[in-house]
Design an enzyme around this catalytic site. Structure first.
Site, PDB file in Angstrom:
ATOM      1  N   ASN A 225      24.275  -4.196  27.416  1.00  0.00           N
ATOM      2  CA  ASN A 225      22.868  -3.605  27.475  1.00  0.00           C
ATOM      3  C   ASN A 225      22.082  -4.698  27.025  1.00  0.00           C
ATOM      4  O   ASN A 225      22.207  -5.150  25.666  1.00  0.00           O
ATOM      5  CB  ASN A 225      22.694  -2.647  26.610  1.00  0.00           C
ATOM      6  CG  ASN A 225      21.305  -1.940  26.397  1.00  0.00           C
ATOM      7  OD1 ASN A 225      20.684  -2.350  27.008  1.00  0.00           O
ATOM      8  ND2 ASN A 225      21.081  -1.134  25.428  1.00  0.00           N
ATOM      9  N   TRP A 226      21.308  -5.518  27.670  1.00  0.00           N
ATOM     10  CA  TRP A 226      20.508  -6.569  27.333  1.00  0.00           C
ATOM     11  C   TRP A 226      19.394  -6.110  26.629  1.00  0.00           C
ATOM     12  O   TRP A 226      18.484  -7.031  26.142  1.00  0.00           O
ATOM     13  CB  TRP A 226      20.294  -7.704  28.548  1.00  0.00           C
ATOM     14  CG  TRP A 226      21.383  -8.368  28.965  1.00  0.00           C
ATOM     15  CD1 TRP A 226      22.771  -8.537  28.575  1.00  0.00           C
ATOM     16  CD2 TRP A 226      21.130  -9.218  30.281  1.00  0.00           C
ATOM     17  NE1 TRP A 226      23.349  -9.277  29.403  1.00  0.00           N
ATOM     18  CE2 TRP A 226      22.629  -9.881  30.510  1.00  0.00           C
ATOM     19  CE3 TRP A 226      20.346  -9.718  31.113  1.00  0.00           C
ATOM     20  CZ2 TRP A 226      22.924 -10.750  31.271  1.00  0.00           C
ATOM     21  CZ3 TRP A 226      20.736 -10.435  32.126  1.00  0.00           C
ATOM     22  CH2 TRP A 226      21.890 -10.917  32.317  1.00  0.00           C
ATOM     23  N   LYS A 227      18.865  -5.046  26.771  1.00  0.00           N
ATOM     24  CA  LYS A 227      17.630  -4.371  26.129  1.00  0.00           C
ATOM     25  C   LYS A 227      16.562  -5.263  26.522  1.00  0.00           C
ATOM     26  O   LYS A 227      16.613  -5.840  27.771  1.00  0.00           O
ATOM     27  CB  LYS A 227      17.664  -4.608  24.589  1.00  0.00           C
ATOM     28  CG  LYS A 227      19.062  -3.718  24.087  1.00  0.00           C
ATOM     29  CD  LYS A 227      19.050  -3.462  22.614  1.00  0.00           C
ATOM     30  CE  LYS A 227      20.439  -2.750  22.274  1.00  0.00           C
ATOM     31  NZ  LYS A 227      20.506  -2.282  20.836  1.00  0.00           N
TER      32      LYS A 227
ATOM     33  N   HIS B 186      18.920   5.965  25.223  1.00  0.00           N
ATOM     34  CA  HIS B 186      19.372   5.096  24.190  1.00  0.00           C
ATOM     35  C   HIS B 186      18.544   5.371  23.156  1.00  0.00           C
ATOM     36  O   HIS B 186      17.475   6.031  23.095  1.00  0.00           O
ATOM     37  CB  HIS B 186      18.989   3.729  24.653  1.00  0.00           C
ATOM     38  CG  HIS B 186      19.696   2.775  23.826  1.00  0.00           C
ATOM     39  ND1 HIS B 186      19.033   2.422  22.682  1.00  0.00           N
ATOM     40  CD2 HIS B 186      20.752   2.182  23.967  1.00  0.00           C
ATOM     41  CE1 HIS B 186      19.816   1.616  22.066  1.00  0.00           C
ATOM     42  NE2 HIS B 186      21.017   1.314  22.672  1.00  0.00           N
TER      43      HIS B 186
ATOM     44  N   GLU C 226      17.020   3.716  21.119  1.00  0.00           N
ATOM     45  CA  GLU C 226      15.643   3.147  20.840  1.00  0.00           C
ATOM     46  C   GLU C 226      14.672   3.623  21.593  1.00  0.00           C
ATOM     47  O   GLU C 226      13.508   3.808  21.233  1.00  0.00           O
ATOM     48  CB  GLU C 226      16.123   1.646  21.232  1.00  0.00           C
ATOM     49  CG  GLU C 226      16.581   0.967  20.112  1.00  0.00           C
ATOM     50  CD  GLU C 226      17.518  -0.230  20.773  1.00  0.00           C
ATOM     51  OE1 GLU C 226      17.513  -0.783  21.914  1.00  0.00           O
ATOM     52  OE2 GLU C 226      18.213  -0.877  19.977  1.00  0.00           O
TER      53      GLU C 226
ATOM     54  N   GLU D 130      27.006   5.835  20.221  1.00  0.00           N
ATOM     55  CA  GLU D 130      26.301   4.579  19.498  1.00  0.00           C
ATOM     56  C   GLU D 130      25.746   5.219  18.168  1.00  0.00           C
ATOM     57  O   GLU D 130      24.729   5.618  18.325  1.00  0.00           O
ATOM     58  CB  GLU D 130      25.087   4.060  20.324  1.00  0.00           C
ATOM     59  CG  GLU D 130      25.763   3.340  21.540  1.00  0.00           C
ATOM     60  CD  GLU D 130      24.757   2.496  22.126  1.00  0.00           C
ATOM     61  OE1 GLU D 130      25.421   1.431  22.368  1.00  0.00           O
ATOM     62  OE2 GLU D 130      23.562   2.631  22.277  1.00  0.00           O
TER      63      GLU D 130
ATOM     64  N   GLY E 249      23.056  -3.226  16.030  1.00  0.00           N
ATOM     65  CA  GLY E 249      22.106  -4.309  15.750  1.00  0.00           C
ATOM     66  C   GLY E 249      22.213  -4.717  14.254  1.00  0.00           C
ATOM     67  O   GLY E 249      21.497  -5.694  13.732  1.00  0.00           O
TER      68      GLY E 249
ATOM     69  N   SER F 237      27.362  -2.919  17.217  1.00  0.00           N
ATOM     70  CA  SER F 237      27.792  -4.099  16.754  1.00  0.00           C
ATOM     71  C   SER F 237      29.334  -4.567  17.309  1.00  0.00           C
ATOM     72  O   SER F 237      30.118  -4.899  16.483  1.00  0.00           O
ATOM     73  CB  SER F 237      27.787  -4.237  15.198  1.00  0.00           C
ATOM     74  OG  SER F 237      26.393  -3.974  14.826  1.00  0.00           O
TER      75      SER F 237
ATOM     76  N   GLY G 294      25.411  -4.481  22.869  1.00  0.00           N
ATOM     77  CA  GLY G 294      24.041  -5.187  22.809  1.00  0.00           C
ATOM     78  C   GLY G 294      24.030  -6.982  22.548  1.00  0.00           C
ATOM     79  O   GLY G 294      24.203  -7.462  23.479  1.00  0.00           O
ATOM     80  N   GLY G 295      23.662  -7.205  21.436  1.00  0.00           N
ATOM     81  CA  GLY G 295      23.679  -8.427  20.941  1.00  0.00           C
ATOM     82  C   GLY G 295      24.764  -9.299  21.344  1.00  0.00           C
ATOM     83  O   GLY G 295      24.608 -10.545  22.106  1.00  0.00           O
TER      84      GLY G 295
HETATM   85  P1  13P Z   1      24.374  -3.914  19.427  1.00  0.00           P
HETATM   86  O1  13P Z   1      25.553  -4.346  20.157  1.00  0.00           O
HETATM   87  O2  13P Z   1      23.358  -5.065  19.579  1.00  0.00           O
HETATM   88  O3  13P Z   1      24.612  -3.358  17.895  1.00  0.00           O
HETATM   89  O4  13P Z   1      23.749  -2.710  20.308  1.00  0.00           O
HETATM   90  C1  13P Z   1      24.472  -1.758  20.817  1.00  0.00           C
HETATM   91  C2  13P Z   1      23.547  -0.931  21.706  1.00  0.00           C
HETATM   92  O5  13P Z   1      22.624  -0.489  21.355  1.00  0.00           O
HETATM   93  C3  13P Z   1      23.893  -0.928  23.058  1.00  0.00           C
HETATM   94  O6  13P Z   1      23.552  -0.135  23.798  1.00  0.00           O
END
Ligand code: 13P
Length: 250
Positions: free
Chosen positions: A8-10, A93, A95, A165, A171, A211, A232-233
């Protein structure tokens, strides 16, 4: 069932940077038997889809609106995603729930629309730190699932992938321990069985997100109720993401 390893590149990367990423990633994961998806910004869907070619990597989006067309400035429909070759779409999500007003009800509307159009939803659920510390994670997650599944038939639910999640792990560099992640994904599986039946619960794939990286992926994926990761990251650099896809082989 193969694991699904989804990035998930956000809100990261331009279309050009995205294509470059895929070009670098392809040779790094060519021997993997895992299912791999990249959920990229809307503006990268076309370049990423083109660069993926016949690599077998799946194209994913990060959200969608539930209506098909009309005066909804800034929104994207299922049909628009399908037109660009999208297969997966992240829905709900944390966010989006926190910053952009997604609720259990809008998540339910989006899930219904995605399934109706043949997109594969990745439904996100997860508790905050306060919820965990208050000892009410189980009830909270069940509430999110109940809300998301409202009025869904069993064959529709069977199309859904759920990503657990925990918000406190997103993050932050804090990962749920394999035991914590296994326990909550187990709750999700069993609650799906309670609401529907065992055959539906067996078909619903549950991922872990928060993470996740090359060092902790293997232990998390060993949990029998975890069938992949939403990353994500660590999905933003080809080498880091490939190391997760190739977990256990390094
Ligand atoms: P991180 O891997 O950066 O913690 O993000 C997880 C995430 O929100 C994937 O949707």
């Amino acid at each position: 069932m193969a694991n699904l390893i989804a990035g998930n590149w956000k809100m990261n990367k331009t279309a050009k940077e995205a294509a470059e990423f895929v070009r670098e990633l392809k040779p790094l994961i060519k021997d993997s038997t895992e299912e791999v998806a990249l959920c990229v910004p809307f503006t990268c869907l076309e370049s990423v889809g083109r660069e993926m070619g016949d690599s077998g990597i799946k194209l994913g989006a990060q959200d969608m609106f539930w209506l098909d067309k009309g005066a909804y400035t800034g929104e994207i429909s299922a049909e628009m995603l399908l037109d660009l070759g999208v297969e997966y779409v992240i829905i709900g999500h944390s966010e989006r729930r926190k910053l952009f007003g997604d609720t259990d009800e809008t998540v339910n509307n989006k899930l219904k629309a995605a399934i109706r159009h043949g997109l594969k939803p990745i439904l996100c659920v997860g508790e905050s730190l306060e919820t965990r510390q208050a000892g009410i994670t189980r009830e909270f997650i069940k509430g999110q699932i109940r809300g998301a599944f409202e009025d869904l038939k069993e064959e529709e639910v069977a199309e859904i992938t759920i990503a657990y999640e925990p918000i406190w792990a997103i993050g932050t560099g804090l990962t749920a321990t394999p035991e914590q992640a296994g326990e909550t994904t187990g709750i999700i599986k069993r609650f799906t069985e309670t609401l529907y039946n065992k055959s539906v619960a067996d078909k619903v794939r549950v991922l872990y997100g928060g993470s996740m990286n090359a060092s902790n992926a293997e232990a998390l994926l060993q949990q029998k109720t975890i069938s992949g990761g939403l990353i994500g990251g660590a999905s933003l650099k080809p080498v880091d993401f490939a190391a997760i896809v190739n977990h256990g082989k390094n």
